[in-house]
Scaffold this motif. Structure first.
Motif, PDB file in Angstrom:
ATOM      1  N   ALA A  39     -38.691  -5.622  -7.566  1.00 39.96           N
ATOM      2  CA  ALA A  39     -38.329  -4.759  -6.434  1.00 39.96           C
ATOM      3  C   ALA A  39     -38.752  -3.309  -6.683  1.00 39.96           C
ATOM      4  O   ALA A  39     -39.286  -2.651  -5.785  1.00 39.96           O
ATOM      5  CB  ALA A  39     -36.826  -4.832  -6.188  1.00 39.96           C
ATOM      6  N   VAL A 106     -41.550 -10.129  -3.838  1.00 41.98           N
ATOM      7  CA  VAL A 106     -40.887  -9.061  -3.089  1.00 41.98           C
ATOM      8  C   VAL A 106     -41.945  -8.414  -2.214  1.00 41.98           C
ATOM      9  O   VAL A 106     -42.966  -7.929  -2.719  1.00 41.98           O
ATOM     10  CB  VAL A 106     -40.264  -8.010  -4.021  1.00 41.98           C
ATOM     11  CG1 VAL A 106     -39.623  -6.887  -3.200  1.00 41.98           C
ATOM     12  CG2 VAL A 106     -39.229  -8.638  -4.943  1.00 41.98           C
ATOM     13  N   ALA A 108     -42.662  -5.350   0.234  1.00 38.01           N
ATOM     14  CA  ALA A 108     -42.111  -4.024   0.545  1.00 38.01           C
ATOM     15  C   ALA A 108     -42.873  -3.435   1.725  1.00 38.01           C
ATOM     16  O   ALA A 108     -44.106  -3.454   1.746  1.00 38.01           O
ATOM     17  CB  ALA A 108     -42.235  -3.112  -0.676  1.00 38.01           C
ATOM     18  N   ASP A 134     -32.837  -5.977  -7.406  1.00 38.96           N
ATOM     19  CA  ASP A 134     -33.138  -7.183  -6.633  1.00 38.96           C
ATOM     20  C   ASP A 134     -31.969  -7.537  -5.725  1.00 38.96           C
ATOM     21  O   ASP A 134     -32.130  -7.854  -4.561  1.00 38.96           O
ATOM     22  CB  ASP A 134     -33.376  -8.375  -7.560  1.00 38.96           C
ATOM     23  CG  ASP A 134     -34.664  -8.237  -8.324  1.00 38.96           C
ATOM     24  OD1 ASP A 134     -35.537  -7.493  -7.854  1.00 38.96           O
ATOM     25  OD2 ASP A 134     -34.789  -8.863  -9.373  1.00 38.96           O
ATOM     26  N   GLY A 137     -31.542  -5.862  -2.303  1.00 37.89           N
ATOM     27  CA  GLY A 137     -32.353  -6.381  -1.199  1.00 37.89           C
ATOM     28  C   GLY A 137     -32.364  -5.412  -0.024  1.00 37.89           C
ATOM     29  O   GLY A 137     -32.091  -4.235  -0.182  1.00 37.89           O
ATOM     30  N   THR A 140     -33.582   0.056   1.577  1.00 37.34           N
ATOM     31  CA  THR A 140     -33.273   0.885   0.421  1.00 37.34           C
ATOM     32  C   THR A 140     -33.626   2.320   0.761  1.00 37.34           C
ATOM     33  O   THR A 140     -34.438   2.574   1.623  1.00 37.34           O
ATOM     34  CB  THR A 140     -34.125   0.477  -0.792  1.00 37.34           C
ATOM     35  OG1 THR A 140     -35.478   0.673  -0.461  1.00 37.34           O
ATOM     36  CG2 THR A 140     -33.876  -0.948  -1.195  1.00 37.34           C
ATOM     37  N   VAL A 145     -33.810   3.351  -5.103  1.00 37.08           N
ATOM     38  CA  VAL A 145     -34.847   2.747  -5.923  1.00 37.08           C
ATOM     39  C   VAL A 145     -35.365   3.695  -6.991  1.00 37.08           C
ATOM     40  O   VAL A 145     -35.153   3.477  -8.163  1.00 37.08           O
ATOM     41  CB  VAL A 145     -36.002   2.166  -5.081  1.00 37.08           C
ATOM     42  CG1 VAL A 145     -37.076   1.611  -5.988  1.00 37.08           C
ATOM     43  CG2 VAL A 145     -35.492   1.061  -4.196  1.00 37.08           C
ATOM     44  N   LEU A 154     -37.238  -3.974   1.740  1.00 35.80           N
ATOM     45  CA  LEU A 154     -37.641  -5.056   0.824  1.00 35.80           C
ATOM     46  C   LEU A 154     -37.227  -6.425   1.352  1.00 35.80           C
ATOM     47  O   LEU A 154     -36.126  -6.581   1.891  1.00 35.80           O
ATOM     48  CB  LEU A 154     -36.997  -4.856  -0.553  1.00 35.80           C
ATOM     49  CG  LEU A 154     -37.276  -3.534  -1.261  1.00 35.80           C
ATOM     50  CD1 LEU A 154     -36.477  -3.462  -2.557  1.00 35.80           C
ATOM     51  CD2 LEU A 154     -38.756  -3.376  -1.561  1.00 35.80           C
ATOM     52  N   THR A 156     -37.203 -10.497  -0.039  1.00 37.94           N
ATOM     53  CA  THR A 156     -37.414 -11.270  -1.267  1.00 37.94           C
ATOM     54  C   THR A 156     -37.488 -12.765  -0.963  1.00 37.94           C
ATOM     55  O   THR A 156     -36.889 -13.251   0.000  1.00 37.94           O
ATOM     56  CB  THR A 156     -36.270 -11.048  -2.259  1.00 37.94           C
ATOM     57  OG1 THR A 156     -35.053 -11.494  -1.653  1.00 37.94           O
ATOM     58  CG2 THR A 156     -36.134  -9.598  -2.638  1.00 37.94           C
TER      59      THR A 156
END
Ligand code: CZF
Length: 215
Positions: A39, A106, A108, A134, A137, A140, A145, A154, A156
């Motif tokens: 991530a 992942v 993004a 992670d 999720g 963000t 981050v 993100l 996943t």
């Protein structure tokens, strides 16, 4: 149109097969940050890719984790594929009694705008390598981050399977040594792989969000 920033045409082929929206490959080798979780690498990459492209982008950071090898090669999969090759990864795994592993992806998305922070549910299927970043999720912020000033969203996906001796001619990367439900990824068509793969699952979440969100 979606700009997929990657040097890997295999990833783009899968996204094209999956998404209704046209997908353009932007072949830009954004600087990949070394980090123990996908991530962080993906979020950092999406920011760099957005700054490069000046348009909304997606990037994908993915990797294979082998349970008996404590999650190796994980975020270093590309480097290990390059330096050791998939045959030697199989040789390493063959000596262990447990051959199970997982592929994780992942995706993004970054378009320079902010998002509401609505964390998405996390896959329950994975093991190991499940870091706080992670688990978060969903949306963000930079602070969440790495403090670099651009929000990133993100998505996943994970698929658990078995590491096996290489079989099949399709796909790319580690596909010939990753078996899911009796078939290696390299023995599947792109459509079959997308239906069950880590990237397919991440793409599904991205597509659902992308198609239902006003930007
Ligand atoms: O057999 C595979 N089936 C897959 O579905 C798959 N997804 C990823 N990988 C491998 O995992 C590493 C990702 O590294 P990665 O995310 O840094 O990508 P990359 O270096 O290939 O391109 P880029 O997108 O960074 O430009 C690379 O070794 C890929 O070959 C896969 N191998």
């Amino acid at each position: 149109m979606i700009n997929f920033v990657t040097t890997n045409p295999g990833k783009v082929a899968e996204a094209r097969e999956y998404l209704d929206e046209p997908v353009e490959q932007l072949d830009f080798d954004y600087p990949e940050r070394q980090a123990p979780d996908l991530a962080t690498v993906a979020a950092h990459g999406a920011r760099a890719a957005y700054r490069h492209a000046g348009e909304p982008v997606i990037v994908d950071d993915s990797g294979l984790t082998i349970d008996a090898l404590d999650g190796f090669p994980g975020p270093y999969s590309s480097y290990v594929e390059d330096k050791l090759g998939i045959e030697r990864v199989w040789e390493l795994t063959k000596r262990e009694s447990d051959h199970s592993g997982a592929f994780r992806a992942v995706i993004a998305y970054c378009d320079g705008e902010g998002f509401e922070a609505t964390p998405e549910p996390v896959d329950t299927e994975r093991r190991g390598q499940d870091t706080a970043a992670d688990r978060r999720g969903g949306a963000t912020t930079d602070e969440q981050v790495d403090g670099e000033g651009l929000p990133v969203r993100l998505f996943t996906g994970a698929a658990r399977g078995k590491i096996v001796a290489p079989r099949g001619n399709g796909g790319f990367g580690f596909d010939p040594i990753f078996e899911y439900d009796g078939q290696t990824y390299a023995e599947m068509s792109t459509e079959e792989k997308n239906a069950i793969s880590h990237r397919g699952r991440a793409l599904a979440k991205f597509a659902e969000w992308y198609e239902t969100t006003e930007r």
